[in-house]
Design a protein around this motif. Sequence first.
Motif, PDB file in Angstrom:
ATOM      1  N   HIS A   1       0.608  -0.998  -0.192  1.00 30.46           N
ATOM      2  CA  HIS A   1      -0.003   0.171   0.227  1.00 30.46           C
ATOM      3  C   HIS A   1       0.556   1.127   0.130  1.00 30.46           C
ATOM      4  CE1 HIS A   1      -3.458   2.694   1.109  1.00 30.46           C
ATOM      5  NE2 HIS A   1      -3.523   2.276   0.526  1.00 30.46           N
ATOM      6  N   VAL A   2       0.444   1.577  -0.332  1.00 25.64           N
ATOM      7  CA  VAL A   2       1.940   3.348  -1.190  1.00 25.64           C
ATOM      8  C   VAL A   2       1.843   4.020   0.040  1.00 25.64           C
ATOM      9  CG1 VAL A   2       1.612   3.895  -3.662  1.00 25.64           C
ATOM     10  CG2 VAL A   2       0.297   5.138  -2.310  1.00 25.64           C
ATOM     11  N   LEU A   3       0.476   4.105   0.797  1.00 27.22           N
ATOM     12  CA  LEU A   3       0.913   5.221   1.668  1.00 27.22           C
ATOM     13  C   LEU A   3       1.491   4.109   3.496  1.00 27.22           C
ATOM     14  CD1 LEU A   3      -2.866   6.411   2.120  1.00 27.22           C
ATOM     15  CD2 LEU A   3      -1.049   7.672   1.076  1.00 27.22           C
ATOM     16  N   GLU A   4       1.377   3.241   3.311  1.00 29.38           N
ATOM     17  CA  GLU A   4       2.124   2.204   4.235  1.00 29.38           C
ATOM     18  C   GLU A   4       3.523   2.445   4.042  1.00 29.38           C
ATOM     19  OE1 GLU A   4       3.561  -2.098   6.243  1.00 29.38           O
ATOM     20  OE2 GLU A   4       1.874  -1.387   4.362  1.00 29.38           O
ATOM     21  N   LEU A   5       4.108   2.723   2.954  1.00 29.22           N
ATOM     22  CA  LEU A   5       5.336   2.995   1.623  1.00 29.22           C
ATOM     23  C   LEU A   5       5.750   4.308   2.663  1.00 29.22           C
ATOM     24  CD1 LEU A   5       8.118   1.169   0.365  1.00 29.22           C
ATOM     25  CD2 LEU A   5       6.599   2.572  -1.813  1.00 29.22           C
ATOM     26  N   LEU A   6       5.217   5.036   1.800  1.00 22.47           N
ATOM     27  CA  LEU A   6       5.420   6.457   2.621  1.00 22.47           C
ATOM     28  C   LEU A   6       5.579   6.850   3.792  1.00 22.47           C
ATOM     29  CD1 LEU A   6       2.563   8.799   0.679  1.00 22.47           C
ATOM     30  CD2 LEU A   6       5.489   8.663  -0.374  1.00 22.47           C
ATOM     31  N   ALA A   7       4.444   6.260   4.347  1.00 20.50           N
ATOM     32  CA  ALA A   7       5.012   5.808   6.253  1.00 20.50           C
ATOM     33  C   ALA A   7       6.088   5.449   6.282  1.00 20.50           C
ATOM     34  CB  ALA A   7       4.116   5.521   6.737  1.00 20.50           C
ATOM     35  N   ARG A   8       6.933   4.478   5.901  1.00 18.92           N
ATOM     36  CA  ARG A   8       8.126   3.470   6.327  1.00 18.92           C
ATOM     37  C   ARG A   8       9.453   4.678   5.814  1.00 18.92           C
ATOM     38  NH1 ARG A   8       7.888  -1.831   7.571  1.00 18.92           N
ATOM     39  NH2 ARG A   8       6.138  -2.929   7.494  1.00 18.92           N
ATOM     40  N   VAL A   9       9.270   5.499   4.942  1.00 21.89           N
ATOM     41  CA  VAL A   9      10.300   6.069   4.241  1.00 21.89           C
ATOM     42  C   VAL A   9      10.484   6.936   4.946  1.00 21.89           C
ATOM     43  CG1 VAL A   9      10.224   7.920   1.908  1.00 21.89           C
ATOM     44  CG2 VAL A   9      10.246   5.236   1.769  1.00 21.89           C
ATOM     45  N   HIS A  10       9.234   7.774   5.535  1.00 25.22           N
ATOM     46  CA  HIS A  10       9.015   8.920   6.354  1.00 25.22           C
ATOM     47  C   HIS A  10      10.084   8.726   7.943  1.00 25.22           C
ATOM     48  CE1 HIS A  10       8.180  12.852   7.565  1.00 25.22           C
ATOM     49  NE2 HIS A  10       8.425  12.410   8.814  1.00 25.22           N
ATOM     50  N   ALA A  11       9.665   7.219   7.796  1.00 24.63           N
ATOM     51  CA  ALA A  11      10.102   7.118   9.469  1.00 24.63           C
ATOM     52  C   ALA A  11      11.447   6.458   8.669  1.00 24.63           C
ATOM     53  CB  ALA A  11       9.969   5.442   9.922  1.00 24.63           C
ATOM     54  N   LEU A  12      12.468   6.353   8.297  1.00 23.28           N
ATOM     55  CA  LEU A  12      13.341   6.051   8.241  1.00 23.28           C
ATOM     56  C   LEU A  12      15.152   7.317   7.469  1.00 23.28           C
ATOM     57  CD1 LEU A  12      13.802   3.092   5.487  1.00 23.28           C
ATOM     58  CD2 LEU A  12      14.679   2.952   8.284  1.00 23.28           C
ATOM     59  N   LEU A  13      14.004   8.164   7.160  1.00 20.67           N
ATOM     60  CA  LEU A  13      14.668   9.560   7.165  1.00 20.67           C
ATOM     61  C   LEU A  13      14.752   9.783   8.411  1.00 20.67           C
ATOM     62  CD1 LEU A  13      13.315  10.392   3.213  1.00 20.67           C
ATOM     63  CD2 LEU A  13      15.503   9.776   3.863  1.00 20.67           C
ATOM     64  N   ARG A  14      13.824  10.074   9.193  1.00 25.60           N
ATOM     65  CA  ARG A  14      13.787  10.695   9.956  1.00 25.60           C
ATOM     66  C   ARG A  14      14.526  10.026  11.136  1.00 25.60           C
ATOM     67  NH1 ARG A  14       8.507   9.601  11.994  1.00 25.60           N
ATOM     68  NH2 ARG A  14       8.940   7.907  13.207  1.00 25.60           N
ATOM     69  N   ARG A  15      14.477   8.761  11.159  1.00 22.03           N
ATOM     70  CA  ARG A  15      15.636   8.262  11.698  1.00 22.03           C
ATOM     71  C   ARG A  15      17.138   8.322  11.593  1.00 22.03           C
ATOM     72  NH1 ARG A  15      12.311   3.465  11.934  1.00 22.03           N
ATOM     73  NH2 ARG A  15      13.987   1.989  11.214  1.00 22.03           N
ATOM     74  N   SER A  16      17.691   8.842  10.431  1.00 20.49           N
ATOM     75  CA  SER A  16      18.786   8.676   9.923  1.00 20.49           C
ATOM     76  C   SER A  16      18.789   9.916  10.066  1.00 20.49           C
ATOM     77  CB  SER A  16      19.000   8.317   8.435  1.00 20.49           C
ATOM     78  OG  SER A  16      18.380   9.050   7.063  1.00 20.49           O
ATOM     79  N   GLY A  17      18.467  10.814  10.798  1.00 15.91           N
ATOM     80  CA  GLY A  17      18.784  12.416  10.684  1.00 15.91           C
ATOM     81  C   GLY A  17      18.201  13.593   8.952  1.00 15.91           C
ATOM     82  N   LYS A  18      17.640  13.069   8.116  1.00 16.96           N
ATOM     83  CA  LYS A  18      17.298  13.813   7.390  1.00 16.96           C
ATOM     84  C   LYS A  18      15.903  13.658   6.720  1.00 16.96           C
ATOM     85  CE  LYS A  18      21.100  13.148   4.943  1.00 16.96           C
ATOM     86  NZ  LYS A  18      21.958  14.058   4.821  1.00 16.96           N
TER      87      LYS A  18
END
Length: 227
Positions: A111-128
């Motif tokens: 589901h694209v909304l789940e993927l977007l949430a995971r992308v945002h979470a990974l970027l947040r954890r990486s400081g981006k």
Amino acid sequence: MQRTGEGQRVLVVDDEPAITELLSTTLDLAGYRVSTVGSGQAALHAVANERPDLVILDVMLPDMDGFALCRRMTEGGHTPPILFLTARGSIEDMVTGLRIGGDDYVTKPFHVLELLARVHALLRRSGKATGQVLRSADLTLDETRFQAARGGQPIELTPTEYKLLRYLMVNAGQVMTKEQILHHVWQHEFGEGVVEKLVSRLRHKIDAGRSPLIHTVRGFGYRIAEL
């Protein structure tokens, strides 16, 4: 669709045209800058030259196993977060992907909304993503306080000036066109003169009496110096 991105660079590595088109369109609408490649060798070249902030990686590629590609990427100097997106959904594959350096694992169909949430979470954890202190030389932008400072001296910004400065600093070293700035800061169609006036006001506050950080690239747009 909610815009969760702020111009971060996302590399999609997949040889299925339908998937790359869907991801490219979805991520672009969400505010990310997207590039796509369809092979492992092209991915290695893109990571080395484009330095993406995140990689979305398929396991089954025509020239290289995605797990082997992940190992090679994590051995390099620039190691962005890696999100596996693949039809191989066994527990064994998931464990392998995470063990060798993957940061998340999503199976197709997705589901694209789940993927977007995971992308945002990974970027947040990486400081981006949002919630960090951005820096360019002696200029800082504290995203939690919405406060800019140069050389330790606070700089008062209007909300629009703050939004422009943040956009330039998130994309430090990259040239942002007037059209991109118009879309990001106002999300409306105005004349280019409004961008020039805003950049001029921001320069007066950021660069006055100091070494300039905001540069005009004639015929293209504006960029701010990298750290």
